[in-house]
Design a protein around this motif. Structure first.
Motif, short mmCIF file in Angstrom:
data_model
loop_
_atom_site.label_atom_id
_atom_site.label_comp_id
_atom_site.label_asym_id
_atom_site.label_seq_id
_atom_site.Cartn_x
_atom_site.Cartn_y
_atom_site.Cartn_z
N HIS A 165 30.96 13.37 4.57
CA HIS A 165 30.19 14.48 5.15
C HIS A 165 28.71 14.08 5.17
CE1 HIS A 165 33.81 16.09 3.20
NE2 HIS A 165 33.81 17.00 4.15
N ARG A 168 23.02 20.86 10.91
CA ARG A 168 23.53 19.48 10.79
C ARG A 168 23.83 18.93 12.17
NH1 ARG A 168 28.91 20.38 11.79
NH2 ARG A 168 29.91 22.15 10.75
N GLN A 200 19.39 18.02 7.77
CA GLN A 200 19.11 18.94 6.66
C GLN A 200 18.17 18.33 5.61
OE1 GLN A 200 23.71 20.59 6.92
NE2 GLN A 200 22.63 20.87 5.02
N ASN A 207 23.79 26.01 7.76
CA ASN A 207 23.69 25.15 8.94
C ASN A 207 24.45 25.74 10.13
OD1 ASN A 207 26.42 24.46 8.51
ND2 ASN A 207 25.86 22.61 7.35
N ARG A 262 28.56 17.40 0.43
CA ARG A 262 27.56 16.80 1.32
C ARG A 262 26.37 16.37 0.46
NH1 ARG A 262 28.20 17.69 6.58
NH2 ARG A 262 29.29 19.66 6.20
N TYR A 286 24.52 14.35 6.18
CA TYR A 286 23.47 15.34 5.90
C TYR A 286 22.33 15.31 6.92
CZ TYR A 286 20.82 18.26 2.53
OH TYR A 286 20.14 19.27 1.87
N ASP A 287 22.41 14.42 7.92
CA ASP A 287 21.28 14.29 8.84
C ASP A 287 21.02 15.61 9.56
OD1 ASP A 287 23.84 13.54 9.84
OD2 ASP A 287 22.91 12.85 11.71
N GLU A 296 22.09 7.97 6.37
CA GLU A 296 23.21 8.68 6.97
C GLU A 296 23.64 8.06 8.29
OE1 GLU A 296 24.45 9.95 4.55
OE2 GLU A 296 24.33 12.13 4.67
#
Length: 417
Positions: free
Chosen positions: A114, A312, A119, A249, A141, A116-117, A97
């Motif tokens: 989008h 996120r 999560q 999130n 995502r 995802y870092d 990511e």
């Protein structure tokens, strides 16, 4: 134990943002304190009596919250190899990511993206409790979900750049990863559209008498969608083996949950359907919850709703700086106290599962895998023009397309595969 701060809507937006930021920061500190207390009073892990040297039983620090069901145990059966694999996968996802961010800013990736870092624990914990015979469908995502299902970094990178080596042959882009051979039915670009698809996948398992579950993932922003409740209703009527996973999130695009949901306890939203609230930054907690939910579903008890309390780091998408509706201190506080990758690293260090140089070797190898995927993705060719018509009509002979100008006609010919 985490506390929820009630944020009152007021006329001054700055005050609202400060309140929301302070609330999340306080939650992070409380979670960290709970983690430390659990470590001091009970110890994090003990050897399993029946599992051998590799097996471990770890007590997760944040208890589950249950709705219409008894919560699972906080004692999680795991192993050294599983924890190391979780860390390896989570670190790979994080690096992928980060690389996507760089590629987007360099204009190698266009359109929606989008990330995802932050999560990653949801994906790695979920996969630890499922098999590839179970089905997953998710939102846009979806990069790390594709990796979790056995996809390669090259498939993700090439797809992001619109190249033929991508997961969808370069024709789907960021929001449309797909891997049919491991029952990953992709990302979906329409908010909440995957939730009825998940019900359909669960119906197929019940109809075919397969001992598997379908997992439909959505965010807190999609939790107010009517189609979610319609699908959940029929899943409950028919006792379908369906796990709804709400990845909370805390922001639907730029809107905090306190401003978008009258009842932000998403695990209770099923009403007559049982639910669990899970620390979505703890991979082992996610594993335990998904394992529990799968057993519930395949027993014939019907669907269940899991709320993953996660976060996120990037904005909603790459077009969102992510700092106009929350403070940088809030983001930094979550990173320092609850980061899912660092929690796995600390777990490994605490129990001396790997030497420091072994951890560094894993990180170096994952960085190289991502770097190689980026390089290969850049050299992968773009789809040819015939791809525009492929998978649309098997026989296109004689089909005429009328253009915008009523006098323009285009006659198609069959494209050979």
């Amino acid at each position: 134990r985490a506390r929820r701060t009630r944020v009152c809507v007021c006329d001054i937006m700055a005050a609202l943002l400060r309140a929301a930021g302070n609330g999340l920061a306080r939650r992070a500190r409380d979670t960290a304190s709970s983690f430390a207390l659990a470590s001091q009073q009970r110890g994090l892990a003990k050897k399993s009596a029946a599992g051998g040297d590799d097996a471990m039983t770890i007590e997760i620090p944040v208890p589950f919250k249950a709705h219409n069901i008894e919560a699972p145990s906080q004692m999680v059966e795991t192993s050294k190899s599983e924890i190391v694999d979780m860390f390896t996968q989570a670190y790979l996802m994080r690096r992928l990511e980060i690389a996507s961010d760089v590629l987007y800013k360099g204009k190698f990736i266009r359109g929606f993206c989008h990330l995802y870092d932050g999560q990653e624990a949801v994906c790695v914990g979920m996969e630890a409790a499922l098999t590839k015979e179970d089905a997953i469908v998710t939102s846009y995502r979806d990069h790390c979900t594709h990796l979790g299902r056995g996809g390669t970094p090259l498939e993700v990178m090439a797809e992001l750049m619109g190249r033929v080596d991508g997961a969808s042959k370069g024709m789907g882009g960021s929001m449309h990863m797909y891997k049919r051979d491991t029952n990953f039915f992709g990302g979906n670009g329409i908010v909440g559209a995957q939730t009825p698809i998940g019900a359909g996948l669960a119906f197929s398992y019940k109809y075919n008498k397969q001992p598997n579950v379908a997992v439909a993932m959505y965010g807190d922003g999609a939790a107010n969608q009517g189609q979610l409740f319609e699908a959940l209703n029929i899943a409950a009527l028919w006792d379908l083996p369906l796990i709804y996973v709400c990845e909370n999130n805390h922001y639907g695009m730029g809107t905090a949950i306190a401003r978008s949901a009258k009842s932000p306890e998403y695990y209770k939203r099923g009403d007559y359907v049982p639910g669990l609230r899970v620390d979505g930054m703890d991979a082992l907690a996610v594993k335990q919850a998904i394992k529990f939910a799968k057993a519930h579903c395949v027993s014939g008890a019907g669907p269940i709703v899991l709320e993953m309390d996660t976060y996120r780091y990037h904005g909603h998408s790459m077009s969102d700086p992510g700092s106009t509706y929350r403070t940088r201190d809030e983001i930094t506080g979550i990173r320092q106290e609850r980061d899912p990758v660092e929690r796995l690293r600390k777990l490994i260090q605490h129990h001396e599962l790997l030497a420091p140089e072994e951890i560094k070797a894993i990180e170096k190898s994952r960085r190289k895998i991502v770097d190689d995927a980026v390089a290969a993705g850049k050299t992968s060719p773009e789809p040819d023009s015939n791809a525009l018509f492929r998978n649309m009509n098997q026989v296109a002979d004689g089909i005429v397309i009328r253009g915008v100008d009523s006098g323009v006609r285009t006659t198609l010919a069959t494209v050979q595969p």
